[in-house]
Write an enzyme that holds these catalytic residues in place. Sequence first.
Site, short mmCIF file in Angstrom:
data_model
loop_
_atom_site.label_atom_id
_atom_site.label_comp_id
_atom_site.label_asym_id
_atom_site.label_seq_id
_atom_site.Cartn_x
_atom_site.Cartn_y
_atom_site.Cartn_z
N GLN A 1 -8.93 -7.67 -10.78
CA GLN A 1 -9.59 -6.55 -10.25
C GLN A 1 -9.41 -5.27 -10.99
O GLN A 1 -10.02 -4.58 -11.40
CB GLN A 1 -9.19 -6.29 -8.66
CG GLN A 1 -9.68 -4.93 -8.08
CD GLN A 1 -9.34 -4.81 -6.61
OE1 GLN A 1 -9.87 -5.48 -5.83
NE2 GLN A 1 -8.29 -4.12 -6.23
N HIS B 1 0.80 -1.34 -0.20
CA HIS B 1 0.06 -0.19 0.08
C HIS B 1 1.06 1.24 0.03
O HIS B 1 0.41 2.20 -0.64
CB HIS B 1 -0.79 0.01 1.51
CG HIS B 1 -1.79 -0.96 1.31
ND1 HIS B 1 -1.58 -2.03 2.50
CD2 HIS B 1 -2.91 -1.35 0.91
CE1 HIS B 1 -2.70 -2.93 2.26
NE2 HIS B 1 -3.35 -2.62 1.30
N SER C 1 -2.22 -8.30 2.87
CA SER C 1 -2.68 -8.11 4.38
C SER C 1 -2.97 -9.46 5.08
O SER C 1 -3.07 -9.69 6.14
CB SER C 1 -3.84 -7.28 4.35
OG SER C 1 -3.72 -5.98 3.55
N LEU D 1 3.33 -9.01 -1.26
CA LEU D 1 2.91 -8.56 -0.03
C LEU D 1 1.47 -8.63 0.05
O LEU D 1 0.50 -8.33 -1.26
CB LEU D 1 3.39 -7.09 0.25
CG LEU D 1 4.79 -6.87 0.48
CD1 LEU D 1 5.07 -5.55 1.17
CD2 LEU D 1 5.45 -8.00 1.49
N LYS E 1 -1.10 -6.74 -8.32
CA LYS E 1 -1.35 -7.94 -7.68
C LYS E 1 -2.88 -8.42 -7.96
O LYS E 1 -2.77 -9.77 -8.26
CB LYS E 1 -0.90 -7.95 -6.25
CG LYS E 1 -1.17 -9.26 -5.58
CD LYS E 1 -0.38 -9.33 -4.19
CE LYS E 1 -0.53 -10.75 -3.65
NZ LYS E 1 -2.10 -10.62 -2.92
O1 PAF Z 1 -7.95 -4.25 -3.35
C1 PAF Z 1 -8.76 -3.87 -2.22
O2 PAF Z 1 -7.77 -3.60 -1.02
C2 PAF Z 1 -10.00 -3.73 -2.32
O3 PAF Z 1 -10.52 -4.66 -3.18
C3 PAF Z 1 -10.46 -2.24 -2.64
C4 PAF Z 1 -10.04 -1.83 -4.21
C5 PAF Z 1 -10.02 -1.32 -1.47
C6 PAF Z 1 -12.13 -2.08 -2.68
O4 PAF Z 1 -12.47 -2.29 -1.44
#
Ligand code: PAF
Length: 278
Positions: free
Chosen positions: A155, A34, A188, A186, A151
Site C-alpha cells: 500500500q 495508529h 485492527s 498490531l 506494515k
Molecule cells: O491503511 C488503512 O487504514 C487504509 O487503507 C487507508 C490508508 C486509511 C485508506 O482507507
Amino acid sequence: MIIVHTIDALFEATKSLKGTIGFVPTMGALHEGHLTLIRQARSENDTVIVSIFVNPTQFLEGEDLDAYPRKKEADSKICELAGVDILFMPTIDMMYEADELAISAPSIRGFILEGTKRAGHFDGMLQVVMKLLNLIAYNKPSSFRAYFGKKDAQQLALIEQMVRNYFINVEIIPCDIVRDRDGLALSSRNIYLSMEERKKALSLSRSLKSATTMILKKELNVERIKKEMLLSLSEVEVEYVALVNRQFKSIEQVEIGNTIILVAGYVGTTRLIDNLWV
Ligand code: PAF
C-alpha cells in the site's frame, strides 16, 4: 480538538492554518500502531489532522466491510488525548458519487501479492487516499506530510507511486511496524482472533525472525529463506511468502538495505499480513 463531519467544515477548519500539517488517514478502531503515526505527526508538525473513514471501495465482495470494527467514541477520545487538532469523519455519501471516475493500481506492482489476493482492493485504497490528500491540501498548507505504516508495505509503495505519478504536493512519511510484546504486528483485525488463534498468529512474526537469523548467518538465497519460513508457518493457511526489493520487483538474492520480506495468510477466518524490511 475539533471534530468535523463534512467537507465544508473541514475546509473551514483548515482555512487559516499556519505552518505544517501532519495527516494520518485511518479506518478507525485505533490501536498503538495508529498512535505511533499520530505521535510522530504530532512531534513533526504544527497541526495534526486524523481522518476516520471505513472506505467501502477497498473492501471486496465477501470481505469484512460490515463487520469491520467501528469505535467512533473511543477513537475520538484516543485522538483527543494524543493531541490531534482536527478529526475528520466524513460519510460515504460525502466522499463518493454514483458514477465515479476510477483510479487503477499500476499493472505490475499493483497486481502481485496483495494485488492478486485482493484484486480491486488497491484501486479503492488509492482512490480514497487521493481524495483525502486533496481534501487536506485544499487550503494549500505551506508544508503537508502524510503518515503511513510500513506494515502495509505494498500500500505504502503504491501511495508513493501515486503521489509521484499525479504530482501531489505531499511528503509521504513511512513509519515502522508496531508489535505487541509477543511479536504480533498490531492490526485492527487482531481483535477477531481467539486466544488459540492468537498463539498461531505469532508464527507470522516468528517466520520473519527465522529469515533474519538466516540472513545474519549470510544466507541470502531467496528460495532457501522462503523454505525455512514456511516451516514456521505450519499453523497458518499461507497465501504467500515473498522477498522483493523495495520497488517490489522479485529478487533471487537478498539485497541488504533494499529488501522486504512479506508474509500473508489466514489464521482461522482472519487474514493477517506482516513484513520485515532488511
Ligand atoms: O491503511 C488503512 O487504514 C487504509 O487503507 C487507508 C490508508 C486509511 C485508506 O482507507
